[in-house]
Motif scaffolding. Structure first.
Motif, PDB file in Angstrom:
ATOM      1  N   GLY B  49     -15.609   5.159  -7.978  1.00 57.43           N
ATOM      2  CA  GLY B  49     -14.631   5.310  -9.054  1.00 57.43           C
ATOM      3  C   GLY B  49     -15.322   5.699 -10.333  1.00 57.43           C
ATOM      4  O   GLY B  49     -16.541   5.801 -10.403  1.00 57.43           O
ATOM      5  N   ARG B  50     -14.523   5.888 -11.346  1.00 61.48           N
ATOM      6  CA  ARG B  50     -15.059   6.357 -12.614  1.00 61.48           C
ATOM      7  C   ARG B  50     -15.702   5.221 -13.380  1.00 61.48           C
ATOM      8  O   ARG B  50     -15.068   4.231 -13.730  1.00 61.48           O
ATOM      9  CB  ARG B  50     -13.928   6.961 -13.445  1.00 61.48           C
ATOM     10  N   ARG B  51     -16.974   5.393 -13.700  1.00 65.54           N
ATOM     11  CA  ARG B  51     -17.729   4.366 -14.403  1.00 65.54           C
ATOM     12  C   ARG B  51     -17.124   4.043 -15.768  1.00 65.54           C
ATOM     13  O   ARG B  51     -17.085   2.885 -16.180  1.00 65.54           O
ATOM     14  CB  ARG B  51     -19.177   4.873 -14.563  1.00 65.54           C
ATOM     15  N   ASP B  52     -16.634   5.070 -16.476  1.00 63.46           N
ATOM     16  CA  ASP B  52     -16.055   4.807 -17.800  1.00 63.46           C
ATOM     17  C   ASP B  52     -14.831   3.904 -17.691  1.00 63.46           C
ATOM     18  O   ASP B  52     -14.635   3.000 -18.496  1.00 63.46           O
ATOM     19  CB  ASP B  52     -15.733   6.121 -18.531  1.00 63.46           C
ATOM     20  N   ARG B  53     -14.042   4.126 -16.646  1.00 60.95           N
ATOM     21  CA  ARG B  53     -12.829   3.315 -16.488  1.00 60.95           C
ATOM     22  C   ARG B  53     -13.170   1.894 -16.030  1.00 60.95           C
ATOM     23  O   ARG B  53     -12.472   0.939 -16.341  1.00 60.95           O
ATOM     24  CB  ARG B  53     -11.845   3.995 -15.506  1.00 60.95           C
ATOM     25  N   GLN B  54     -14.281   1.785 -15.299  1.00 58.35           N
ATOM     26  CA  GLN B  54     -14.745   0.440 -14.903  1.00 58.35           C
ATOM     27  C   GLN B  54     -15.193  -0.352 -16.129  1.00 58.35           C
ATOM     28  O   GLN B  54     -14.902  -1.544 -16.252  1.00 58.35           O
ATOM     29  CB  GLN B  54     -15.892   0.544 -13.896  1.00 58.35           C
ATOM     30  N   ILE B  55     -15.900   0.330 -17.041  1.00 55.22           N
ATOM     31  CA  ILE B  55     -16.347  -0.338 -18.272  1.00 55.22           C
ATOM     32  C   ILE B  55     -15.122  -0.738 -19.103  1.00 55.22           C
ATOM     33  O   ILE B  55     -15.038  -1.863 -19.614  1.00 55.22           O
ATOM     34  CB  ILE B  55     -17.283   0.579 -19.096  1.00 55.22           C
ATOM     35  N   PHE B  56     -14.172   0.181 -19.218  1.00 58.34           N
ATOM     36  CA  PHE B  56     -12.929  -0.123 -19.951  1.00 58.34           C
ATOM     37  C   PHE B  56     -12.269  -1.384 -19.382  1.00 58.34           C
ATOM     38  O   PHE B  56     -11.952  -2.320 -20.119  1.00 58.34           O
ATOM     39  CB  PHE B  56     -11.950   1.071 -19.867  1.00 58.34           C
ATOM     40  N   ALA B  57     -12.098  -1.396 -18.070  1.00 59.00           N
ATOM     41  CA  ALA B  57     -11.409  -2.526 -17.430  1.00 59.00           C
ATOM     42  C   ALA B  57     -12.195  -3.825 -17.604  1.00 59.00           C
ATOM     43  O   ALA B  57     -11.603  -4.887 -17.849  1.00 59.00           O
ATOM     44  CB  ALA B  57     -11.186  -2.225 -15.945  1.00 59.00           C
TER      45      ALA B  57
END
Lengths: 187, 187
Positions: B49-57
């Motif tokens: 998955g997208r690392r940026d979205r993982q950090i956001f979450a």
């Protein structure tokens, strides 16, 4: 009753802010929505107290009344969006309101940071001060793009030279908002 | 149970972000608080998955867990605070969490906007593009200062040359946070 949409963005700092606000509100009507635009000038100067705090309170009140919001995240005095608008984005998401956002640049954040260069001997990008630059092809900081993705609609990027008053992204957001809020209108 | 405090700020972009995060967490402990610092590097790269979205979450999750937050609003690549941190400020206030904030500059926003000049034949200040500059002696945009004032503690301004890693303002916020959260600690 027609849904109310809070209209946020740095165009409040333009000399013709009132005209732009009126135009945005008129466009909202065409999509079956009521636009709430923070005409700071409507704050009565004669009222005692700090004018800045009155504007803050009036904006917060409008956001709480709103059923949704459309935010202009065009870069402002920096590679990133106006911090006032970004504060409002966070607040609205904290309140659980549907949000839609656009920017008048198509580029990703990294391309707009002055002096961006690859880190020596490693992955990633840094600026002239050695500070890390996010490199995710996002329009802005990952929290901002993430927030919009989270609520269902990525930031609408329009190639309009960063013009703060450009309305093409706004119109796309109006369409998204009226679809989401299931408004009947004669387009 | 010790209150959890989310620690936000642009120091995550410094090369020594992990060290600063550890130092901030240790200081929290000294004040009877548990610091939650977004060590983005803890996000496992192997996860799909997208690392940026993982950090956001992950950041959103930490903020939801937190009992309060301390935010570093030191100017970042602009006259204003880091937009990621400002997003988090808005989100936390929308969630109703107590927030405390500091900046490593003592100056007001207007003094930091390049080319700031008095508007010809009128009140107020404009920048080189003719855009209005707020002139309220606030540390930043009125929504940011207003938000902190609204929750009870103005932004703590420390004259530390804008150094992102300076901790003097952070320590004042820790004191405010532990007083507000009624934590018993041996100072």
């Amino acid at each position: 009753m027609q849904p109310k949409v809070y209209l946020a963005g740095p165009e409040v700092f333009l000399p013709n802010a009132v005209d732009i606000g009126r135009e945005k509100k008129a466009l909202c009507e065409a999509y079956g929505l009521i636009g709430l635009f923070p005409f700071d000038n409507e704050i009565v100067d004669e009222v005692k107290g700090r004018r800045d705090r009155q504007i803050f309170a009036a904006n917060v009140d409008m956001m709480r009344q709103a059923d949704a919001a459309i935010l202009n995240l065009t870069p402002f005095r920096s590679p990133s969006a106006d911090v006032g608008t970004v504060f409002e984005l966070g607040y609205l998401i904290g309140l659980g309101k549907p949000v839609f956002a656009y920017t008048a640049v198509a580029s990703h954040l990294r391309s707009r940071v002055p002096g961006a260069a690859r880190k020596k001997g490693g992955d990633g990008w840094i600026d002239r001060s050695g500070l890390l630059i996010e490199d995710f092809d996002n329009a802005d900081n990952l929290m901002i793009d993430g927030a919009l993705g989270f609520v269902g609609h990525e930031i609408v990027r329009v190639d309009a030279g960063g013009k703060l008053s450009d309305l093409s992204g706004f119109k796309i957001c109006l369409q998204l908002a009226s679809d989401t809020l299931r408004v009947d209108y004669a387009a």
